[in-house]
Design a protein around this motif. Structure first.
Motif, PDB file in Angstrom:
ATOM      1  N   GLY A  81      73.004 -60.544   7.166  1.00  0.00           N
ATOM      2  CA  GLY A  81      72.060 -59.801   7.991  1.00  0.00           C
ATOM      3  C   GLY A  81      71.843 -58.370   7.530  1.00  0.00           C
ATOM      4  N   ARG A  82      72.238 -58.069   6.285  1.00  0.00           N
ATOM      5  CA  ARG A  82      72.135 -56.684   5.812  1.00  0.00           C
ATOM      6  C   ARG A  82      70.682 -56.245   5.648  1.00  0.00           C
ATOM      7  NH1 ARG A  82      75.082 -57.558   0.402  1.00  0.00           N
ATOM      8  NH2 ARG A  82      73.633 -59.297   0.524  1.00  0.00           N
ATOM      9  N   SER A  83      69.915 -57.020   4.877  1.00  0.00           N
ATOM     10  CA  SER A  83      68.505 -56.650   4.678  1.00  0.00           C
ATOM     11  C   SER A  83      67.753 -56.723   5.998  1.00  0.00           C
ATOM     12  CB  SER A  83      67.843 -57.600   3.686  1.00  0.00           C
ATOM     13  OG  SER A  83      68.575 -57.653   2.500  1.00  0.00           O
ATOM     14  N   GLU A  84      68.118 -57.690   6.818  1.00  0.00           N
ATOM     15  CA  GLU A  84      67.462 -57.857   8.117  1.00  0.00           C
ATOM     16  C   GLU A  84      67.666 -56.622   8.979  1.00  0.00           C
ATOM     17  OE1 GLU A  84      69.260 -60.037   6.533  1.00  0.00           O
ATOM     18  OE2 GLU A  84      68.055 -61.869   6.386  1.00  0.00           O
ATOM     19  N   LEU A  85      68.848 -56.012   8.865  1.00  0.00           N
ATOM     20  CA  LEU A  85      69.114 -54.795   9.639  1.00  0.00           C
ATOM     21  C   LEU A  85      68.162 -53.679   9.207  1.00  0.00           C
ATOM     22  CD1 LEU A  85      70.692 -53.033  11.575  1.00  0.00           C
ATOM     23  CD2 LEU A  85      72.426 -52.703   9.797  1.00  0.00           C
ATOM     24  N   LEU A  86      68.021 -53.503   7.908  1.00  0.00           N
ATOM     25  CA  LEU A  86      67.123 -52.447   7.429  1.00  0.00           C
ATOM     26  C   LEU A  86      65.694 -52.730   7.880  1.00  0.00           C
ATOM     27  CD1 LEU A  86      68.326 -51.658   3.790  1.00  0.00           C
ATOM     28  CD2 LEU A  86      69.197 -50.842   5.968  1.00  0.00           C
ATOM     29  N   ARG A  87      65.278 -53.985   7.761  1.00  0.00           N
ATOM     30  CA  ARG A  87      63.910 -54.327   8.164  1.00  0.00           C
ATOM     31  C   ARG A  87      63.701 -54.104   9.651  1.00  0.00           C
ATOM     32  NH1 ARG A  87      60.459 -57.194   4.881  1.00  0.00           N
ATOM     33  NH2 ARG A  87      59.518 -58.123   6.727  1.00  0.00           N
ATOM     34  N   ALA A  88      64.741 -54.355  10.440  1.00  0.00           N
ATOM     35  CA  ALA A  88      64.630 -54.137  11.886  1.00  0.00           C
ATOM     36  C   ALA A  88      64.499 -52.647  12.190  1.00  0.00           C
ATOM     37  CB  ALA A  88      65.838 -54.732  12.601  1.00  0.00           C
ATOM     38  N   ILE A  89      65.243 -51.825  11.438  1.00  0.00           N
ATOM     39  CA  ILE A  89      65.199 -50.388  11.719  1.00  0.00           C
ATOM     40  C   ILE A  89      63.813 -49.823  11.443  1.00  0.00           C
ATOM     41  CG2 ILE A  89      66.093 -48.122  11.036  1.00  0.00           C
ATOM     42  CD1 ILE A  89      68.781 -49.455  10.461  1.00  0.00           C
ATOM     43  N   ILE A  90      63.178 -50.267  10.370  1.00  0.00           N
ATOM     44  CA  ILE A  90      61.862 -49.695  10.051  1.00  0.00           C
ATOM     45  C   ILE A  90      60.713 -50.423  10.754  1.00  0.00           C
ATOM     46  CG2 ILE A  90      62.536 -48.768   7.798  1.00  0.00           C
ATOM     47  CD1 ILE A  90      60.592 -51.283   6.916  1.00  0.00           C
ATOM     48  N   GLY A  91      61.052 -51.394  11.594  1.00  0.00           N
ATOM     49  CA  GLY A  91      59.987 -52.030  12.367  1.00  0.00           C
ATOM     50  C   GLY A  91      59.243 -53.116  11.626  1.00  0.00           C
ATOM     51  N   ALA A  92      59.779 -53.566  10.486  1.00  0.00           N
ATOM     52  CA  ALA A  92      59.113 -54.668   9.778  1.00  0.00           C
ATOM     53  C   ALA A  92      59.362 -55.984  10.502  1.00  0.00           C
ATOM     54  CB  ALA A  92      59.605 -54.746   8.334  1.00  0.00           C
ATOM     55  N   ASP A  93      60.515 -56.093  11.163  1.00  0.00           N
ATOM     56  CA  ASP A  93      60.807 -57.257  12.004  1.00  0.00           C
ATOM     57  C   ASP A  93      61.052 -56.738  13.417  1.00  0.00           C
ATOM     58  OD1 ASP A  93      60.773 -58.854   9.747  1.00  0.00           O
ATOM     59  OD2 ASP A  93      62.937 -58.675   9.419  1.00  0.00           O
ATOM     60  N   ALA A  94      60.542 -57.461  14.416  1.00  0.00           N
ATOM     61  CA  ALA A  94      60.696 -57.003  15.798  1.00  0.00           C
ATOM     62  C   ALA A  94      62.133 -57.256  16.276  1.00  0.00           C
ATOM     63  CB  ALA A  94      59.716 -57.745  16.692  1.00  0.00           C
ATOM     64  N   ILE A  95      62.683 -56.323  17.052  1.00  0.00           N
ATOM     65  CA  ILE A  95      64.018 -56.542  17.609  1.00  0.00           C
ATOM     66  C   ILE A  95      63.891 -57.050  19.041  1.00  0.00           C
ATOM     67  CG2 ILE A  95      65.247 -54.904  16.159  1.00  0.00           C
ATOM     68  CD1 ILE A  95      65.013 -52.843  18.349  1.00  0.00           C
ATOM     69  N   ASP A  96      64.918 -57.789  19.494  1.00  0.00           N
ATOM     70  CA  ASP A  96      64.903 -58.302  20.870  1.00  0.00           C
ATOM     71  C   ASP A  96      65.355 -57.227  21.842  1.00  0.00           C
ATOM     72  OD1 ASP A  96      64.239 -60.660  19.640  1.00  0.00           O
ATOM     73  OD2 ASP A  96      66.304 -61.378  19.575  1.00  0.00           O
ATOM     74  N   SER A  97      66.374 -56.475  21.443  1.00  0.00           N
ATOM     75  CA  SER A  97      66.851 -55.411  22.320  1.00  0.00           C
ATOM     76  C   SER A  97      67.584 -54.396  21.465  1.00  0.00           C
ATOM     77  CB  SER A  97      67.797 -55.992  23.367  1.00  0.00           C
ATOM     78  OG  SER A  97      68.909 -56.578  22.722  1.00  0.00           O
ATOM     79  N   GLY A  98      67.867 -53.261  22.066  1.00  0.00           N
ATOM     80  CA  GLY A  98      68.581 -52.226  21.335  1.00  0.00           C
ATOM     81  C   GLY A  98      67.841 -50.913  21.404  1.00  0.00           C
ATOM     82  N   ARG A  99      68.525 -49.874  20.954  1.00  0.00           N
ATOM     83  CA  ARG A  99      67.998 -48.536  21.114  1.00  0.00           C
ATOM     84  C   ARG A  99      68.110 -47.801  19.784  1.00  0.00           C
ATOM     85  NH1 ARG A  99      67.912 -44.529  25.405  1.00  0.00           N
ATOM     86  NH2 ARG A  99      68.781 -42.589  24.595  1.00  0.00           N
ATOM     87  N   ILE A 100      67.037 -47.136  19.402  1.00  0.00           N
ATOM     88  CA  ILE A 100      67.061 -46.344  18.170  1.00  0.00           C
ATOM     89  C   ILE A 100      66.791 -44.891  18.522  1.00  0.00           C
ATOM     90  CG2 ILE A 100      65.940 -45.936  15.937  1.00  0.00           C
ATOM     91  CD1 ILE A 100      65.327 -48.844  15.730  1.00  0.00           C
ATOM     92  N   GLU A 101      67.690 -44.016  18.094  1.00  0.00           N
ATOM     93  CA  GLU A 101      67.489 -42.585  18.322  1.00  0.00           C
ATOM     94  C   GLU A 101      67.353 -41.897  16.983  1.00  0.00           C
ATOM     95  OE1 GLU A 101      70.334 -40.446  20.786  1.00  0.00           O
ATOM     96  OE2 GLU A 101      70.589 -42.318  21.914  1.00  0.00           O
ATOM     97  N   LEU A 102      66.313 -41.062  16.883  1.00  0.00           N
ATOM     98  CA  LEU A 102      66.110 -40.316  15.648  1.00  0.00           C
ATOM     99  C   LEU A 102      66.174 -38.835  16.005  1.00  0.00           C
ATOM    100  CD1 LEU A 102      65.451 -41.122  12.712  1.00  0.00           C
ATOM    101  CD2 LEU A 102      63.078 -40.599  13.230  1.00  0.00           C
ATOM    102  N   ARG A 103      67.053 -38.128  15.374  1.00  0.00           N
ATOM    103  CA  ARG A 103      67.269 -36.703  15.680  1.00  0.00           C
ATOM    104  C   ARG A 103      67.379 -36.479  17.187  1.00  0.00           C
ATOM    105  NH1 ARG A 103      62.761 -37.142  12.862  1.00  0.00           N
ATOM    106  NH2 ARG A 103      63.167 -37.423  10.656  1.00  0.00           N
ATOM    107  N   GLY A 104      68.133 -37.338  17.841  1.00  0.00           N
ATOM    108  CA  GLY A 104      68.408 -37.156  19.262  1.00  0.00           C
ATOM    109  C   GLY A 104      67.341 -37.666  20.202  1.00  0.00           C
ATOM    110  N   LYS A 105      66.246 -38.228  19.661  1.00  0.00           N
ATOM    111  CA  LYS A 105      65.188 -38.720  20.537  1.00  0.00           C
ATOM    112  C   LYS A 105      65.084 -40.237  20.454  1.00  0.00           C
ATOM    113  CE  LYS A 105      61.087 -36.965  19.994  1.00  0.00           C
ATOM    114  NZ  LYS A 105      60.054 -36.004  19.584  1.00  0.00           N
ATOM    115  N   ALA A 106      65.077 -40.879  21.624  1.00  0.00           N
ATOM    116  CA  ALA A 106      64.953 -42.346  21.632  1.00  0.00           C
ATOM    117  C   ALA A 106      63.513 -42.728  21.291  1.00  0.00           C
ATOM    118  CB  ALA A 106      65.336 -42.892  23.000  1.00  0.00           C
TER     119      ALA A 106
END
Lengths: 509, 325
Positions: free
Chosen positions: A305-330
């Motif tokens: 699931g390594r490449s899948e993780l990167l793709r999920a972070i950049i929005g290439a694959d949709a995630i089911d749930s979870g939270r992404i914060e960038l520089r302190g902002k969700a």
């Protein structure tokens, strides 16, 4: 030609050799790809062929397979001279080349792929499916892979598909099998299986030419190693008489000393923080934090699931749930477009299919990620664009005649630098890289390492790096996350990182 | 680093001339063809005949510019002929119904653009393969044209005089359609070369996945090219109607193949991402001159089709051979 070569002394017949290539030369417009190469393979040995990209390995193999004609030189196989080799003739002689990209028909079955063009017939001239399946199964069993001969190829794992290729070679009575970067697509377990298959076929008298960038494999599997550099043979000796340093020295023509650049990281604030990301069965409850200036490695076996993780972070694959914060902002990142706007860059694993516009120029490829910087008003300022591209090419040491050259004509390492340049042009401060040095020669690898380290130390870039090359991860990363079956199973500090420790967490217990 | 010193600045003019030069192999073919034409028939150089050739280039050229946009994204638009038919019929209906020519023009252009947009939505959002989407539109739009016209050609009646300028007029001795083509081609060259939009069209055509990962709205690009193609089909319809003073529901039948041929002969790759408008202009000129020679020396229209088909295959064959090197 053979007689001439014998009289000139460039060829002497040696009955212990299955293949002898002597004085092979081949030029392309502007390039002398091979310059008097002599290369022989002993019966039943595994002969490793190494060299940087562009050293002439693939040209030599293409001559061996009959795809190219040599300008000069002689080839003998099993003691007989091959005058004008064609692909079908070479296959007929028992030479099989298995390329990285398998030549398979994905919608057909294992049996059909093995016997493509030569399916067994019944006495009415119809295809004898029963016999085809039985034969296919026999070949696969011989390789130690029990696969349903009627399974479709695209349902198989990459390792199984590779075995189908080998089975096809055996079914054609191949006595010399060329494996071109077989490990590029395999996980560690699968590689061990491949090795044991190779060893057992060796006992049956099959010879192998093994091409790889991973020197560890060369020592694990081969008896002889030949190093090519700039179209010439630098070295051809028994593998056990060589060390890694010897090999690297003859490949690059210099000792590269400390393989990985020294690292003096200064960590900034948390840049990227993800918590509890889930995506179907591939990503389960993934959390991680990435600080400015930090290089974090992600290890795991193929399919973890390594490449899948990167793709999920950049929005290439949709995630089911979870939270992404960038520089302190969700944030929600649902498209790569948004990720780039948020200054998250992504250099995908397969640069040819996902990373580059191969038919376009170097400058096109670099500036496409952020064209607004090269606009004058509404229009592209082409001289400004060239300048931008030239700056990146110089900074990243992209070796190209000029920035108008087609990216497809560059070597793997230089293509990879263009992929990274494209991300840097988008002004990213988080860079996700997937297998940054796959298929890249040793010299260019070192340059890419230096580049990545330099970016983190000088501009505070945060890097999340997926790699299957464990020494690379250990050498480069400040922290290592290990993934197994979609979960992060361990976080290992640089000081504690060993290949054994990583593999322990990457495998299922 | 010594390798970098080989990077030398090359001016944009040089780059531009290089891209023209690339098309110039074709330019020689074209000039050669003109010489042959003049030798075969003295009537070829007759000004009236040349004007006819120019008009022909313009008519097919405008549609082909739209086709070039589509093919650059690795798409294909089979529906341009039918969209042209719908727009021709609509224009004729509006004009003969006493609408103002301006309004008729605007509505026709909107209809063409709208039908193109439906193609675009189908391809970009619906993920219908372009061949199928536009094949469906080709059949549907032709049906629509026939329905609207009730299967009959629609004459312009009194409106014909007000609407003749577009197809039959001339400025500075050059037919208006040629001017329109010049403007369309000029804008297209500029857009493809000097705008981010144009750049992104090439990107999507060369590698859709890489374009997506590079932050390009692939859907928007794929959508836009069909809109452009529809719009240019409508524009061509206006010239058709003006020239023939009648809106035929069968107008434009087969023009899609003509436009594909022109684009491909002009060197735009059917695999997307390579080619451009210069080539398309010359491609249109080559086909028009060829048709003209064959007419002048009295080759039957049936035989002409055989020749045209062979040339299309030949052009692609040539491209594939060139690529293999």
């Amino acid at each position: 030609m053979l007689l001439e070569a014998i009289s000139k002394g460039s060829y002497t017949f040696d009955p212990t050799m299955i293949l002898q290539m002597a004085g092979i030369a081949k030029s392309f417009p502007g390039v002398r790809a091979l310059d008097g190469v002599s290369f022989s393979v002993r019966r039943g040995e595994v002969h490793a062929l190494v060299g940087e990209n562009g050293a002439g390995k693939s040209t030599l193999m293409k001559i061996l397979s009959g795809a190219y004609q040599a300008d000069q030189g002689v080839i003998t196989f099993d003691g007989k001279a091959v005058a004008f080799p064609t692909p079908s003739q070479m296959i007929g002689l028992g030479i099989a080349v298995i390329y990285q990209e398998f030549a398979q028909a994905p919608h057909l079955t294992v049996a059909e792929n093995i016997f493509l063009h030569r399916l067994p017939r019944t006495r009415f001239g119809l295809v004898d499916w029963k016999k085809a399946a039985a034969e296919a199964k026999r070949y696969m069993d011989r390789l130690g892979f029990s696969v349903d001969p009627l399974a479709r190829i695209d349902r198989l794992s990459v390792a199984q598909r590779q075995m189908v290729e080998i089975a096809r070679a055996l079914s054609r009575n191949a006595r010399l099998i060329v494996l071109d970067e077989p490990s590029a697509v395999l996980g560690d377990n699968e590689l061990q299986k491949l090795f044991s298959t190779i060893r057992s076929l060796q006992k049956e008298g099959v010879s192998f030419i093994y091409i790889s960038h991973r020197l560890k494999e060369v020592f694990d599997i081969s008896q002889t190693v030949t190093v090519l550099r700039d179209g010439k043979v630098m070295n051809s000796t028994a593998t056990r008489e060589m060390t890694t340093d010897d090999l690297i020295r003859s490949m690059v023509g210099r000792s590269i000393g400390d393989y990985f650049p020294p690292r003096n990281p200064k960590f900034g604030n948390d840049v990227l923080k993800i918590s509890g990301i889930n995506r179907g069965k591939v990503l389960k409850d993934i959390s991680l934090t990435l600080r400015g200036g930090e290089i974090v490695g992600i290890c795991g076996l193929a399919g973890a699931g390594r490449s899948e993780l990167l793709r999920a972070i950049i929005g290439a694959d949709a995630i089911d749930s979870g939270r992404i914060e960038l520089r302190g902002k969700a944030l929600t990142i649902d498209t790569p477009r948004k990720a780039i706007a948020l200054r998250i860059g992504f250099a995908p694993e397969d640069r040819k299919t996902d990373g580059l516009f191969l038919s376009q120029s170097v400058s096109f490829n670099i500036t496409i990620s952020r064209l607004r910087d090269v606009l004058s008003g509404f229009w592209l300022n082409l001289s400004h664009e060239r300048k931008t591209a030239q700056d990146f090419a110089a900074k990243l040491r992209v070796k190209t005649p000029d920035v108008d050259a087609r990216v497809g004509n560059l070597s793997g390492g230089n293509q990879q630098k263009c992929v990274i340049a494209k991300q840097l042009n988008a002004k990213c401060d988080v860079l996700l890289v997937d297998e940054p040095t796959r298929g890249v020669d040793v010299g260019a690898k070192r340059e890419i390492y230096e580049l990545l380290v330099d970016l983190t130390e000088r501009s505070g870039l945060a890097i999340l790096m997926v790699s299957s090359d464990l020494p690379e991860v250990i050498g480069m990363c400040d922290r290592i996350l290990v993934m197994c079956e979609g979960r992060i199973t361990a976080e290992i500090a640089k000081a504690d990182a060993t290949e054994e420790e990583i593999m322990k967490h990457a495998t299922v217990h | 680093m010594s390798d970098i010193s080989t990077i030398e600045p090359r001016s944009n003019m040089q780059k531009l001339s290089a891209s023209i030069f690339k098309a110039s192999g074709l330019l020689w073919v074209f000039l050669g063809l003109c010489v042959v034409a003049a030798l075969l028939s003295p009537a070829f150089l007759n000004p009236a005949n040349l004007m006819n050739v120019f008009r022909q280039v313009a008519l097919y050229g405008i549609v082909s510019v739209g086709m070039t946009f589509v093919i650059l994204t690795k798409g294909i638009d089979l529906s341009v002929g039918s969209i042209l038919g719908v727009c021709a019929v609509s224009t004729a209906l509006l004009l003969s119904g006493g609408w103002s020519p301006w309004l008729a023009v605007i509505i026709a252009l909107l209809i063409g653009t709208g039908l193109g947009a439906i193609n675009g939505i189908g391809v970009a959002i619906g993920r219908v393969p372009p061949f199928i989407m536009t094949l469906g539109m080709m059949v549907m739009a032709r049906g629509l044209a026939l329905t609207l016209a009730n299967g009959q050609p629609i004459g312009l009646k009194d409106a014909a005089a007000n609407f003749a300028w577009l197809g039959r007029g001339a400025m500075l001795g050059i037919p208006v359609p040629v001017w329109i083509f010049a403007v369309v081609a000029g804008i297209a060259i500029f857009v493809l070369r000097y705008t981010p939009f144009g750049r992104q069209i090439y990107a999507v055509g060369s590698n859709e996945e890489a374009a997506h990962l590079s932050g390009i709205s692939v859907n928007l690009i794929n959508f836009s090219v069909y809109v452009i193609s529809g719009f240019l089909a409508a524009l061509t319809a206006l010239i058709f109607v003006s020239r023939l003073t009648v809106g035929e529901p069968t107008a434009g039948t087969g023009i899609e193949l003509e436009a594909i041929a022109i684009t491909v002969i002009g060197g735009t790759s059917l695999f997307g991402g390579e080619g451009g408008i210069f080539g398309t202009i010359i491609g249109a000129a080559i086909l028009a001159v060829l048709a003209n020679i064959m007419n002048l020396v009295g080759i039957s229209p049936f035989t002409q089709q055989i020749v045209k088909g062979a040339i299309i295959v030949g052009a692609v064959l040539y491209e594939m051979q060139r690529k293999r090197k």
